[in-house]
Design a protein around this motif. Structure first.
Motif, short mmCIF file in Angstrom:
data_model
loop_
_atom_site.label_atom_id
_atom_site.label_comp_id
_atom_site.label_asym_id
_atom_site.label_seq_id
_atom_site.Cartn_x
_atom_site.Cartn_y
_atom_site.Cartn_z
N THR A 115 -2.55 8.24 1.04
CA THR A 115 -2.98 8.46 -0.36
C THR A 115 -4.41 9.74 0.79
O THR A 115 -5.02 10.16 -0.25
CB THR A 115 -3.85 6.82 -0.42
N PHE B 291 -3.27 -1.48 -5.24
CA PHE B 291 -4.41 -1.01 -5.18
C PHE B 291 -4.43 -0.01 -6.63
O PHE B 291 -5.60 0.61 -6.56
CB PHE B 291 -4.00 0.07 -4.15
N GLU C 240 1.65 4.12 -4.44
CA GLU C 240 1.71 2.84 -4.23
C GLU C 240 3.72 2.70 -4.89
O GLU C 240 4.10 1.73 -5.29
CB GLU C 240 0.66 1.89 -5.13
N SER D 127 0.78 -1.18 -0.30
CA SER D 127 -0.14 0.01 0.17
C SER D 127 0.86 0.95 0.20
O SER D 127 2.62 1.39 0.06
CB SER D 127 -0.86 -0.48 1.02
N ALA D 128 0.19 2.46 -0.27
CA ALA D 128 1.31 3.97 -0.36
C ALA D 128 1.75 3.55 1.42
O ALA D 128 0.68 3.12 1.88
CB ALA D 128 0.68 5.10 -0.41
N ARG E 220 -11.21 2.15 -2.37
CA ARG E 220 -9.99 2.24 -0.89
C ARG E 220 -9.65 0.93 -0.82
O ARG E 220 -10.93 0.42 -0.83
CB ARG E 220 -10.71 3.00 0.26
N GLY E 221 -8.58 0.53 -0.32
CA GLY E 221 -8.65 -0.80 1.52
C GLY E 221 -7.85 -1.39 -0.25
O GLY E 221 -8.16 -2.14 -0.19
N GLY E 222 -7.86 -1.38 -1.15
CA GLY E 222 -7.29 -2.12 -2.99
C GLY E 222 -6.74 -2.88 -2.56
O GLY E 222 -6.74 -3.71 -3.81
N SER E 223 -4.91 -2.76 -2.11
CA SER E 223 -4.15 -3.96 -2.18
C SER E 223 -4.26 -4.89 -1.54
O SER E 223 -3.83 -5.17 -1.96
CB SER E 223 -2.81 -2.77 -0.98
N ASP E 224 -5.75 -4.94 -0.92
CA ASP E 224 -5.81 -6.74 -0.14
C ASP E 224 -6.79 -7.31 -1.46
O ASP E 224 -5.78 -8.28 -1.48
CB ASP E 224 -7.43 -6.08 0.65
N1 ASP Z 1 -3.46 3.46 -0.37
C1 ASP Z 1 -4.50 3.36 -0.98
C2 ASP Z 1 -5.78 3.23 0.47
O1 ASP Z 1 -5.32 3.98 1.30
C3 ASP Z 1 -5.52 1.34 -0.87
C4 ASP Z 1 -4.65 0.27 0.00
O2 ASP Z 1 -3.96 1.14 1.25
O3 ASP Z 1 -5.15 -0.40 0.49
O4 ASP Z 1 -7.22 2.82 -0.13
#
Ligand code: ASP
Ligand code: MG
Length: 408
Positions: free
Chosen positions: A49, A138, A76, A43-44, A152-156
């Motif tokens: 982000t 992401f 990222e 992730s970043a 958001r949270g897309g690295s998962d």
């Molecule tokens: N950096 C992106 C976010 O904060 C993706 C992630 O963290 O998974 O949503």
């Protein structure tokens, strides 16, 4: 390649500083020494982000979605390059790749694109050359060859999808908590780390407000059977494994208790009791893009009834406005709202095969003088809306009475 390859994902808090990035590299070193091949999704760094979003908002409230993705995806890129450098510094062979270079194809939507295909040729090639491959989470590339972010949270999602595409042994999600707990340890210190949990329970918990993993990534993992291990990047302890069938180590029907304080309740009074009325109201509301959650309609003795439902607090204003409009249109009465509510829920796949769980929950709340305002159930969860001031207590007594606490 299976059994030799592990996909690891480091979330924002796990790469929030150079020190943490170096730590992630050290962990990779210990895996490499054991003969594992690694693909690491990052992730970043920290809140990057959010900071990038803030920068754009200083220019416009309506940024061009393509440019927004161009901007947000840079976070990222920074962390992936820094991690690759740290790995190289430790004497490991490593390379960072963008979503495009990794073959992550997305649909032509910006901001919340789905992954439509993964062709990880380049990753496989680099792995063959014994490199650790660090992938920017992401992000994917769409049919126009523009960068698209995955929500958001897309690295998962990037990590789970890559684990599937590469047939990895496991997808490890590194975060700043030790795993999934029977409830939020900040609310109930007796909360226990859960060793294994099913996709369904995890999805249910995510929808009820637990924020450990992006819900879409769990759906993806469920669909393709990717085993996930959520664990801390700050220690070596085993975390929580998410899989299709959890081993029932203890005979517990309820696996977790959750608390969500981000909803508000709207009540429309004196709604005419005749066909088509609910349809009219909720059509108006959904036209506004408001998501309605729990709905309760009172039994009507006269010719009118009261209708209550919950919405997220962020959407309350809009929901109220449309509810008042709809109430007018159908000749209903006043519209009230209450934002001092909490939703307390119990979750467990064991509920599929056990009865009497709902009544036990209601009894526990009643014994503690906690009034239930609304109830909703799914196959594996029961939720009650109560006054916000009782939220913490409700969690504690339910956690205790359903036997989830640490045995002392
Ligand atoms: N950096 C992106 C976010 O904060 C993706 C992630 O963290 O998974 O949503
Ligand atoms: Mg993040």
């Amino acid at each position: 390649m299976r059994n030799k390859l592990i996909v690891q994902k480091f979330g924002g808090s796990s790469v929030s500083s150079i020190e943490r990035i170096k730590n992630a590299a050290l962990r990779a070193l210990s895996y490499a020494k054991k003969g594992y091949k690694l693909v690491i999704v990052v992730s970043a760094m920290g809140d990057t982000t959010d900071e990038l979003i803030d920068l754009s908002s200083q220019i416009t409230k309506n940024p061009n979605p393509r440019e927004m993705d161009m901007l947000l995806s840079t976070g990222e890129q920074v962390s992936s390059a820094l991690l690759a450098m740290s790995l190289q510094k430790l004497g490991l062979k490593a390379i960072s790749l963008t979503g495009w270079q990794s073959g992550i194809a997305s649909e032509d939507v910006h901001g919340k694109a789905r992954i439509i295909k993964i062709t990880p040729k380049r990753i496989e090639e680099e792995l063959k050359h014994n490199k650790i491959v660090v992938v920017t989470g992401f992000q994917g590339i769409n049919s126009k060859e523009d960068i698209a972010t995955l929500g958001r949270g897309g690295s998962d999602l990037s990590a789970v999808a890559l684990a599937y595409a590469l047939d990895a042994k496991i997808c490890e999600i590194y975060t700043d908590v030790n795993g999934i707990y029977t409830t939020d340890p900040r609310i109930e210190p007796k909360a226990k780390k859960i060793k294994q949990i099913t996709y369904d329970e995890m999805l249910e918990m995510a929808s009820l407000g637990a924020q450990v993993m992006q819900a879409r990534s769990i759906l993806f993992a469920k669909k393709f059977g990717v085993t996930i291990h959520v664990r801390s990047s700050l220690n070596k302890k085993a975390g929580t494994v998410i899989l299709r069938e959890a081993k029932m180590l203890e005979e517990s029907v309820v696996s977790a208790v959750t608390l969500n304080q981000s909803e508000a309740k709207i009540t429309i009074c004196d709604v005419p009791d005749k066909p088509g009325i609910a349809a009219t109201i909720f059509k108006e509301i959904s036209k506004e893009g408001v998501n309605v959650d729990m709905i309760v309609q009172n039994v009507s003795r006269a010719s009118t009834t009261d209708l209550s439902f919950t919405v997220s607090k962020g959407e309350l204003k809009r929901a109220l406005r449309t509810s008042r409009k709809a109430a007018n249109k159908i000749g209903a009465g006043k519209v009230f709202f209450d934002s001092d509510i909490a939703r307390v829920s119990i979750v467990g796949v064991g509920m599929r095969s056990h009865s009497g769980i709902a009544s036990k929950m209601f009894e526990i709340l009643a014994d503690n003088n906690i009034n239930i305002e609304m109830i909703s159930t799914s196959e594996i969860s029961i939720s009650c809306i109560i006054q916000k001031k009782f939220g913490k207590k409700a969690v504690q007594v339910l956690h205790d009475k359903f036997g989830l606490g640490v045995k002392q």
